[in-house]
Design a protein around this motif. Structure first.
Motif, mmCIF file in Angstrom:
data_model
loop_
_atom_site.group_PDB
_atom_site.id
_atom_site.type_symbol
_atom_site.label_atom_id
_atom_site.label_comp_id
_atom_site.label_asym_id
_atom_site.label_seq_id
_atom_site.Cartn_x
_atom_site.Cartn_y
_atom_site.Cartn_z
ATOM 1 N N VAL A 88 1.088 -1.226 0.027
ATOM 2 C CA VAL A 88 0.022 0.038 -0.220
ATOM 3 C C VAL A 88 0.960 1.069 0.138
ATOM 4 N N PHE A 89 0.704 2.135 -0.796
ATOM 5 C CA PHE A 89 1.636 3.380 -1.294
ATOM 6 C C PHE A 89 1.159 4.551 -0.361
ATOM 7 N N GLN A 90 1.997 5.203 -0.186
ATOM 8 C CA GLN A 90 1.633 6.795 0.300
ATOM 9 C C GLN A 90 0.419 7.241 -0.176
ATOM 10 N N THR A 105 -12.982 -1.715 -8.451
ATOM 11 C CA THR A 105 -11.385 -1.842 -8.526
ATOM 12 C C THR A 105 -11.226 -3.271 -7.838
ATOM 13 N N VAL A 106 -12.064 -3.530 -6.409
ATOM 14 C CA VAL A 106 -11.811 -4.557 -5.689
ATOM 15 C C VAL A 106 -12.041 -5.753 -6.449
ATOM 16 N N GLU A 107 -13.463 -5.675 -7.086
ATOM 17 C CA GLU A 107 -13.991 -6.665 -7.877
ATOM 18 C C GLU A 107 -12.966 -7.325 -8.898
ATOM 19 N N GLY A 108 -12.241 -6.448 -9.684
ATOM 20 C CA GLY A 108 -11.461 -6.835 -10.663
ATOM 21 C C GLY A 108 -10.264 -7.495 -10.191
ATOM 22 N N GLN A 131 -14.534 -4.242 6.090
ATOM 23 C CA GLN A 131 -13.417 -4.679 6.972
ATOM 24 C C GLN A 131 -12.919 -3.502 7.191
ATOM 25 N N VAL A 132 -12.807 -2.483 6.148
ATOM 26 C CA VAL A 132 -11.799 -1.324 6.313
ATOM 27 C C VAL A 132 -12.641 -0.234 6.639
ATOM 28 N N GLY A 133 -14.025 -0.464 6.814
ATOM 29 C CA GLY A 133 -15.156 0.743 7.289
ATOM 30 C C GLY A 133 -15.590 1.582 6.156
ATOM 31 N N LEU A 134 -15.733 0.847 4.860
ATOM 32 C CA LEU A 134 -16.299 1.672 3.901
ATOM 33 C C LEU A 134 -17.662 0.711 3.498
ATOM 34 N N ILE A 156 -6.163 -0.282 0.946
ATOM 35 C CA ILE A 156 -5.907 -1.382 1.675
ATOM 36 C C ILE A 156 -6.858 -2.558 1.440
ATOM 37 N N ALA A 157 -8.209 -2.313 1.147
ATOM 38 C CA ALA A 157 -8.979 -3.094 0.864
ATOM 39 C C ALA A 157 -8.537 -4.039 -0.269
#
Length: 275
Positions: A88-90, A105-108, A131-134, A156-157
Motif C-alpha cells: 500500500v503506497f503513500q 477496482t476491488v472486484e477486478g 472490513q476497512v470501514g467503507l 488497503i481493501a
C-alpha cells in the motif's frame, strides 16, 4: 514454526550509489516490523524489493519458507507473488484506477485471482470494504469522490483482496491528517489481530511506527544501524541516528538548529567511516 518472512542480506545499487546494503530481518506470523529512516535511508527501496518492483543485486527473500524469485515473467508466477506480498503506497492513486469505482477496482482484483462466481465476488467486495470501514456509497464512488483517508482504506481493501501473507505499507499514513492517521493505524491493528497477516510498516516517523509495530529496523544511508523491540528502541536508543530521529520530534525545549547540527555531524562521521 516457519517464519512468515525472512530477508537476508539484501543489497541494491544504482550505478555508484548503494541504496541498500546488508538488510536482514525475520517477521513472525502476525508480526509487525517498522522500517524506519529519513528520505534516502533505503527503506522504500527495501519495500519495493519485497514486492518485486525492484530486483536486488544480492540477498534473498523467503515467504513461508519459499524463496521469492528476483523476477517473474509468466502470469501464474506473478499472481503467486502478488498473493505472497502486497503493498500500500503513500499515494493511493498509484493503486486505484481513477476511471473505476472502488467496488469495481476491488472486484477486478478478485476476478484476476480466480474468483469467477459473480454473486460470490460481490459478497466478497462488500465484506472487504466493510472490513476497512467503507460501505455501499464508497463502493459506488470514484477515487476522486472520496477523502484521502477513504482512498487509503480502499487501497488497503484492494491489497487484502488477494489474502496476502505480508502487507507492506510504504508511508501509508504520512499524507493524512493526524486524526485520520489514527483511524487508519487502528484499522491496521485490527486487521493484523483478526487475520494474522504480517505487516512491514515503512515510515520516517517513529511516533507513528510505535502504534503499529512490535519492533523496528532503523536504516541510515542504506545500512541497518539498530534493530530492537519498539519499547527498547524508544526508551534506550543505542545508535546516534536513532537518537537523532527521536530528537527530531518537536517537544518542549526542542531546538531545530541543534538537530541540524547533529545531522551534519553524523553525516560527516558516516562519510569518513565509508572512506
Amino acid at each position: 514454526m516457519t517464519a512468515l518472512l525472512e530477508v537476508c542480506e539484501l543489497r541494491k545499487t544504482y550505478g555508484p550509489v548503494t541504496a541498500v546494503d546488508g538488510v536482514s530481518f525475520t517477521l513472525p506470523h502476525g508480526g509487525a516490523l517498522g522500517l524506519v529512516g529519513e528520505s534516502g535511508s533505503g527503506k522504500t527501496t527495501t519495500a519495493r524489493m519485497l514486492v518485486g518492483l525492484e530486483r536486488p543485486d544480492a540477498g534473498t527473500i523467503h515467504v513461508l519458507g519459499q524463496p521469492l524469485a528476483p523476477s517473474v515473467r509468466d502470469r501464474a508466477a506473478r499472481l503467486a507473488r502478488a498473493k505472497a506480498v502486497q503493498i500500500v503506497f503513500q499515494d493511493p492513486y498509484l493503486s486505484l484506477d481513477a476511471r473505476l469505482s472502488i467496488g469495481a477496482t476491488v472486484e477486478g482484483v478478485l476476478r484476476l485471482h480466480g474468483h469467477h462466481d459473480r454473486a460470490a465476488r460481490a459478497a466478497r467486495v462488500r465484506a472487504l470494504l466493510a472490513q476497512v470501514g467503507l460501505g455501499g456509497r464508497e463502493a459506488a464512488a470514484l477515487p476522486r469522490q472520496l477523502s484521502g483517508g477513504q482512498r487509503q482504506r480502499a487501497a488497503i481493501a484492494r491489497a487484502l483482496a488477494v489474502e496476502p501473507a505480508v502487507l507492506v505499507l510504504d508511508e501509508a499514513v504520512s499524507a493524512l491528517d493526524v486524526s485520520v492517521q489514527a483511524q487508519v493505524l487502528n484499522l491496521l491493528a485490527d486487521i493484523r489481530r483478526d487475520s494474522g497477516i504480517g505487516l512491514v510498516f515503512v515510515s520516517h516517523d517513529l511516533a507513528v511506527v510505535r502504534y503499529v509495530c512490535d519492533e523496528a529496523l532503523v536504516l541510515f544511508r542504506g545500512r541497518p544501524v539498530e534493530h530492537r523491540p519498539m519499547t527498547e528502541l524508544l526508551t534506550d536508543p543505542q545508535h546516534p541516528y536513532t537518537r537523532l530521529l527521536l530528537g527530531s520530534v518537536p517537544h518542549p525545549g526542542w531546538n531545530p538548529d541543534d538537530i541540524a547540527q547533529r545531522r551534519r555531524t553524523l553525516s560527516a562521521s558516516s562519510a569518513s567511516a565509508r572512506a
